[in-house]
Structures are given as structure tokens and as C-alpha cells.
Design a protein around this motif. Structure first.
Motif, PDB file in Angstrom:
ATOM      1  N   ASP A  78       6.222   3.846  -5.115  1.00  0.00           N
ATOM      2  CA  ASP A  78       7.171   3.383  -4.306  1.00  0.00           C
ATOM      3  C   ASP A  78       8.413   3.733  -5.173  1.00  0.00           C
ATOM      4  OD1 ASP A  78       6.207   1.946  -2.056  1.00  0.00           O
ATOM      5  OD2 ASP A  78       5.537   0.660  -3.328  1.00  0.00           O
ATOM      6  N   TRP A  79       9.475   3.837  -4.450  1.00  0.00           N
ATOM      7  CA  TRP A  79      11.007   4.209  -5.030  1.00  0.00           C
ATOM      8  C   TRP A  79      11.856   2.822  -5.910  1.00  0.00           C
ATOM      9  CZ3 TRP A  79      12.400   8.605  -7.187  1.00  0.00           C
ATOM     10  CH2 TRP A  79      11.835   9.662  -6.505  1.00  0.00           C
ATOM     11  N   TYR A  80      12.353   2.766  -6.548  1.00  0.00           N
ATOM     12  CA  TYR A  80      13.259   2.013  -7.203  1.00  0.00           C
ATOM     13  C   TYR A  80      14.659   2.468  -7.565  1.00  0.00           C
ATOM     14  CZ  TYR A  80       9.054  -1.044  -7.306  1.00  0.00           C
ATOM     15  OH  TYR A  80       7.909  -1.695  -6.765  1.00  0.00           O
ATOM     16  N   GLN A  81      15.532   1.647  -7.606  1.00  0.00           N
ATOM     17  CA  GLN A  81      17.018   2.102  -8.452  1.00  0.00           C
ATOM     18  C   GLN A  81      16.977   1.512  -9.795  1.00  0.00           C
ATOM     19  OE1 GLN A  81      20.615   2.844  -6.596  1.00  0.00           O
ATOM     20  NE2 GLN A  81      19.661   2.260  -4.513  1.00  0.00           N
ATOM     21  N   ILE A  82      17.373   2.113 -10.796  1.00  0.00           N
ATOM     22  CA  ILE A  82      17.609   1.692 -12.197  1.00  0.00           C
ATOM     23  C   ILE A  82      18.740   2.300 -12.766  1.00  0.00           C
ATOM     24  CG2 ILE A  82      16.057   3.671 -12.985  1.00  0.00           C
ATOM     25  CD1 ILE A  82      15.264   1.636 -15.411  1.00  0.00           C
ATOM     26  N   ASN A 131      14.891  -1.267 -11.927  1.00  0.00           N
ATOM     27  CA  ASN A 131      13.846  -1.403 -10.580  1.00  0.00           C
ATOM     28  C   ASN A 131      14.479  -2.269  -9.574  1.00  0.00           C
ATOM     29  OD1 ASN A 131      12.630   0.452 -12.080  1.00  0.00           O
ATOM     30  ND2 ASN A 131      10.710  -0.461 -12.229  1.00  0.00           N
ATOM     31  N   LEU A 132      15.624  -2.036  -9.187  1.00  0.00           N
ATOM     32  CA  LEU A 132      16.172  -2.948  -8.077  1.00  0.00           C
ATOM     33  C   LEU A 132      16.011  -2.313  -6.737  1.00  0.00           C
ATOM     34  CD1 LEU A 132      19.682  -4.017  -9.506  1.00  0.00           C
ATOM     35  CD2 LEU A 132      17.371  -4.952  -9.932  1.00  0.00           C
ATOM     36  N   THR A 133      15.979  -2.938  -5.738  1.00  0.00           N
ATOM     37  CA  THR A 133      15.956  -2.620  -4.345  1.00  0.00           C
ATOM     38  C   THR A 133      17.624  -2.223  -3.984  1.00  0.00           C
ATOM     39  OG1 THR A 133      16.801  -4.617  -3.334  1.00  0.00           O
ATOM     40  CG2 THR A 133      14.173  -4.300  -3.542  1.00  0.00           C
ATOM     41  N   ASP A 134      17.617  -1.385  -2.868  1.00  0.00           N
ATOM     42  CA  ASP A 134      18.905  -0.792  -2.490  1.00  0.00           C
ATOM     43  C   ASP A 134      19.840  -2.038  -2.124  1.00  0.00           C
ATOM     44  OD1 ASP A 134      17.910   1.863  -2.458  1.00  0.00           O
ATOM     45  OD2 ASP A 134      17.691   1.922  -0.345  1.00  0.00           O
ATOM     46  N   ASP A 135      19.225  -2.927  -1.702  1.00  0.00           N
ATOM     47  CA  ASP A 135      20.160  -4.173  -1.226  1.00  0.00           C
ATOM     48  C   ASP A 135      20.686  -4.818  -2.776  1.00  0.00           C
ATOM     49  OD1 ASP A 135      19.492  -4.044   1.433  1.00  0.00           O
ATOM     50  OD2 ASP A 135      18.339  -5.492   1.479  1.00  0.00           O
ATOM     51  N   LYS A 164       7.691  -5.101  -6.017  1.00  0.00           N
ATOM     52  CA  LYS A 164       6.639  -5.379  -7.185  1.00  0.00           C
ATOM     53  C   LYS A 164       6.965  -5.114  -8.519  1.00  0.00           C
ATOM     54  CE  LYS A 164       1.779  -4.427  -7.964  1.00  0.00           C
ATOM     55  NZ  LYS A 164       0.739  -3.755  -7.501  1.00  0.00           N
ATOM     56  N   TYR A 165       7.539  -3.986  -8.699  1.00  0.00           N
ATOM     57  CA  TYR A 165       7.887  -3.468 -10.191  1.00  0.00           C
ATOM     58  C   TYR A 165       9.362  -3.764 -10.470  1.00  0.00           C
ATOM     59  CZ  TYR A 165       3.257  -1.525 -10.175  1.00  0.00           C
ATOM     60  OH  TYR A 165       1.925  -1.262 -10.290  1.00  0.00           O
ATOM     61  N   ASN A 166      10.101  -4.769  -9.920  1.00  0.00           N
ATOM     62  CA  ASN A 166      11.274  -5.133 -10.345  1.00  0.00           C
ATOM     63  C   ASN A 166      10.773  -5.908 -11.772  1.00  0.00           C
ATOM     64  OD1 ASN A 166      12.778  -7.935 -10.752  1.00  0.00           O
ATOM     65  ND2 ASN A 166      14.329  -6.545 -10.005  1.00  0.00           N
ATOM     66  N   TYR A 167      11.746  -5.555 -12.744  1.00  0.00           N
ATOM     67  CA  TYR A 167      11.377  -5.966 -13.878  1.00  0.00           C
ATOM     68  C   TYR A 167      11.025  -7.371 -14.091  1.00  0.00           C
ATOM     69  CZ  TYR A 167      12.316  -6.769 -19.187  1.00  0.00           C
ATOM     70  OH  TYR A 167      12.021  -6.951 -20.616  1.00  0.00           O
ATOM     71  N   PHE A 168      11.755  -8.476 -13.562  1.00  0.00           N
ATOM     72  CA  PHE A 168      11.424  -9.890 -13.514  1.00  0.00           C
ATOM     73  C   PHE A 168      10.259 -10.006 -13.137  1.00  0.00           C
ATOM     74  CE2 PHE A 168      15.875  -9.422 -14.870  1.00  0.00           C
ATOM     75  CZ  PHE A 168      16.033 -10.102 -15.976  1.00  0.00           C
ATOM     76  N   ASN A 169      10.050  -9.727 -11.685  1.00  0.00           N
ATOM     77  CA  ASN A 169       8.948  -9.736 -10.793  1.00  0.00           C
ATOM     78  C   ASN A 169       7.912  -9.289 -11.664  1.00  0.00           C
ATOM     79  OD1 ASN A 169      10.713 -10.564  -8.835  1.00  0.00           O
ATOM     80  ND2 ASN A 169      10.442  -8.789  -7.642  1.00  0.00           N
ATOM     81  N   TYR A 170       7.705  -8.185 -12.387  1.00  0.00           N
ATOM     82  CA  TYR A 170       6.709  -7.736 -12.763  1.00  0.00           C
ATOM     83  C   TYR A 170       6.147  -8.314 -14.225  1.00  0.00           C
ATOM     84  CZ  TYR A 170       2.992  -4.335 -14.575  1.00  0.00           C
ATOM     85  OH  TYR A 170       1.731  -3.805 -15.013  1.00  0.00           O
TER      86      TYR A 170
END
Length: 420
Positions: free
Chosen positions: A256-260, A280-284, A322-328
Motif C-alpha cells: 500500500d502507498w503512504y505519504q512520508i 507514513n500518513l494517509t492523504d487526509d 497499518k504502517y503508519n509509524y505510530f500504528n505499527y
């Protein structure tokens, strides 16, 4: 991203301060120090850095995202001619088919640069001359001849040195290593950001990896290059942040794609509680303070002239969490009465000597309600006390610390203090 800093003593809230966490092309970040008084605990530690193995075919890592967006055959031909000429020690003159406009030439050169961040010496094009059905294009290099040969050697050594210690884990672990390497070994070039006359390597991967200083574009190109070398799909994204031209990345982790934004992840030793808030943020989430510029595919030779920012080629859709820094990396709490893993996470963090830990509030619960329960109903106090018991009070965490409330991320980050 706005952050509230709270200090507690025992179970009573004492002080709250507000500040904006921001760091841009001109690094406008400001911070304020609230009164100190306090307690609160953490929930950090990696619940499982090895629990997910990616099954991607690493031979299929894609590095031609920009080229694939091109629809003009003349632009694509010039792109390929650049590819065949760009390794010369002197900036070449290229003759290509068609009477090309500045917009077409810019597309070709920028697309090649975006797909090939390793060509740090390619600045752009300095001159083009249409002649009948052909156009002569003069490429512009930042360095040439023997200096370019020496610079390439230094650059290749630097890249190899980084990759030598690349972890063998999953996509996230390799991405984290690359992000942390750049943060630890590159500083934001304030002089270059504030002075348009500075003409070094601040905008390219060489600046970040060899000189150890760069602006946002240099950070982003270095990150893209190292990710691609580590078999991770990554693209450059351009736009504005805090009204300044800015560059960051889209990265494909676990399919999956993320923004960093590595530049904004780098706090330069200040405000370390905000380090990796843009990992690893979402677009929102990213678009709360970042704005993408136009894509070249949305422009033409006329409208291009009115655009005052860098433009984009491939822009991925980023919705995964899922792979947002804090979530993971950190525990998620939805019910503090059923969060036994938090105490163990705090204990592990203390054993590691961590300065900060974070608790993720489940997005399906009310953040304000959960914050109040953790802070004022004694849960954080209990978790830290239980962590001390788990560790046999060695090390011992103090019953006071700062807590940083990150509403937009749904995260509480705690600054741990230790008793000597």
C-alpha cells in the motif's frame, strides 16, 4: 500538525500549552516551553516488527513512474535520449524529434530526474533551439569533467555505506532505517533555504548523503534513491507547505502507498517528541498542512506558465493506515481497563532507555474521552508504576513527565524521565 503539551502531577492536570509543529523549506518551526509539573506514562515498544513478512517480488520494484505518466511521444523520446546521454562528463547537446516547447522539454527533463534521483548532477536544461522538425536541447549540469567523476565516486561510496547496514526485515523496517539514517546524518540547510543565490547540492541526493546538508528536495531525493536501492517503490511529490515550495515522498510499504515527509520528520535535535509525525500518513492526514501542486498531465504549454510551484508526475492514492509509524510501533488502546500490554510496553521502553513512548488511541473511540480517562483517572500513572515493578525498579521511571497530545494523529507521546 498541532500538538498540545501537558504536564501532570500525581493525578491532577496542571498546565497545557499549545504549539504548531512545522518545518518547511525555510524551517519556520516555533516552540514554547510550558510550565513543568507532571506525570504520565507511555505505551511504546514494537508490538511486532517481525510479525508481517511481505511477499512482494523484489525484482519488480518500479522506478519509472514518471515516464509512465508521459503521453506525448516527443517528450518520451527526449526522455530516452537523456537516459542515453546523461552519464557523459560534460553536459551534452541532444537533438530530438519535433519542434518542442519549453513545457515539453521541462516535462522530459523533470520526469527523468524524478525517476533517477541518482543523477544528482543533472540540474535541468539551459538552452533549446527548434530547427525544422527537430530540437537541440542543452542539458545543464551542476558539476562537470573531473569534478563530476570525483563526485560520482564519493556519492557511490556514500550510498554503498548506507546500504551496507540495511536491515533484512520487511519493508517498514528498511524504510525506517533509511528515514532514520537521513535524519541522523543530514541537517536542514538554512542558508540555502533562505538564499536563492546558493548553488550547491542542497536540492539533490548528493547534498543529503555526501555533504550532510540539504533542503527538502535533497531529503526527498535521497530517501527515494535509498528506498529504490532497498527494493521499495518510492516517488517524489511536490507542492507547498506553510506557503513554501516543498518536496516529500510517496512510498509503497506492504503493498500500500503512504505519504512520508522526511524533512519534517527531522527535528534537528529539537522537539524530538514530534520526530516521525510525518511517517507514513494517509492523504487526509498529510493534506492538513501539505498541498500538492498540479500534475503535468493536468497542464498544457500555456497553463504551465502560470504555475509557480514544482509539478508532479505520478501521485499515488494513500488511504492505508497499518504502517503508519505510530500504528505499527506502539500499542493501540480502545479500553484502558483491557490494556495489559501497555505496562509491558512501557517496561520494554524503559529497559531500552527510550526518551519517548507513545500511545495510540483507537480511532473508533473519542480521543478527548480517552485522553481524560488516561490522564485523570490514573491509568497512565498505574501503567508506569506497573512498568517499574516489571523491571524491578531498574531502571526506575519517575512519576513525572511531559505528555504531548497529538489530536490529529490520535496519539499521546510521553517524555519519560528516569530516577537516578
Amino acid at each position: 500538525m498541532k500538538i498540545y503539551k501537558t504536564a501532570l502531577v500525581c493525578l491532577m492536570t496542571c498546565a497545557v500549552a499549545f504549539f504548531g509543529c512545522s518545518c518547511s523549506l525555510t524551517d519556520d518551526s516555533e516552540s514554547s516551553e510550558p510550565k513543568r509539573s507532571s506525570i504520565i506514562e507511555k505505551s511504546v515498544t514494537t508490538p511486532s516488527a517481525q510479525d508481517v513478512e511481505n511477499d512482494k517480488d523484489y525484482a519488480d520494484v518500479k522506478t519509472d513512474y514518471a515516464y509512465e505518466t508521459l503521453t506525448d511521444d516527443y517528450v518520451k523520446e527526449l526522455y530516452m535520449r537523456i537516459a542515453k546521454s546523461v552519464d557523459t562528463v560534460y553536459a551534452p547537446n541532444i537533438t530530438t524529434t519535433g519542434s518542442l516547447s519549453d513545457y515539453q522539454i521541462t516535462q522530459a527533463v523533470e520526469a527523468y530526474k524524478n525517476d533517477h534521483p541518482e543523477t544528482f548532477w543533472l540540474k535541468g536544461s539551459s538552452l533549446f533551439v527548434p530547427y525544422g522538425d527537430t530540437t537541440s536541447v542543452k542539458l545543464d549540469y551542476t558539476v562537470q569533467n573531473d569534478k563530476l567523476i570525483a563526485a560520482k565516486k564519493k556519492f557511490n561510496i556514500a550510498v554503498a555505506s548506507v546500504l551496507k547496514n540495511l536491515p533484512s526485515g520487511n519493508d517498514f523496517e528498511r524504510e525506517e532505517y533509511i528515514n532514520n539514517y537521513i535524519i541522523d546524518n543530514c541537517r536542514y540547510d538554512e542558508e540555502a533555504a533562505e538564499n536563492n543565490d546558493v548553488q550547491g547540492n542542497e536540492n539533490d541526493a548528493y547534498g543529503a548523503l555526501v555533504d550532510g546538508k540539504a533542503v527538502c528536495e535533497g531529503y526527498a531525493r535521497a530517501f527515494q534513491l535509498l528506498c529504490n536501492k532497498a527494493n521499495i517503490d518510492c516517488v517524489l511529490l511536490s507542492g507547498t507547505a506553510d506557503s513554501d515550495n516543498h518536496a516529500w515522498n510517496g512510498v509503497k510499504i506492504g503493498g500500500d502507498w503512504y505519504q512520508i515527509d522526511v524533512t519534517w520528520n527531522d527535528t534537528d535535535g529539537e522537539n524530538n517528541y514530534a520526530e516521525n509525525d510525518y511517517f507514513n500518513l494517509t492523504d487526509d492526514l498529510m493534506f492538513k498542512d501539505h498541498k500538492l501542486s498540479y500534475k503535468y498531465s493536468e497542464l498544457n504549454s500555456q497553463t504551465y506558465l502560470s504555475v509557480g510551484t514544482w509539478c508532479n508526475f505520478y501521485v499515488p492514492k494513500c488511504t492505508a493506515e497499518k504502517y503508519n509509524y505510530f500504528n505499527y510501533k506502539y500499542p493501540t488502546v480502545s479500553d484502558p481497563d483491557n490494556a495489559d500490554d501497555v505496562s509491558q510496553a512501557v517496561a520494554n521502553a524503559a529497559k531500552n532507555g527510550d526518551e519517548y513512548f507513545s500511545i495510540v488511541v483507537d480511532k473508533n473511540t473519542d480521543f478527548n474521552y480517552m485522553y481524560d480517562r488516561m490522564m485523570n483517572d490514573g491509568y497512565l500513572y498505574n501503567w508506569i508504576s506497573e512498568a517499574n515493578e516489571v523491571n524491578g525498579y531498574s531502571p526506575r521511571l519517575a512519576e513525572s513527565c511531559y505528555v504531548y497530545r497529538k489530536d490529529e494523529l490520535g496519539v499521546l507521546t510521553v517524555e519519560l524521565e528516569y530516577v537516578d
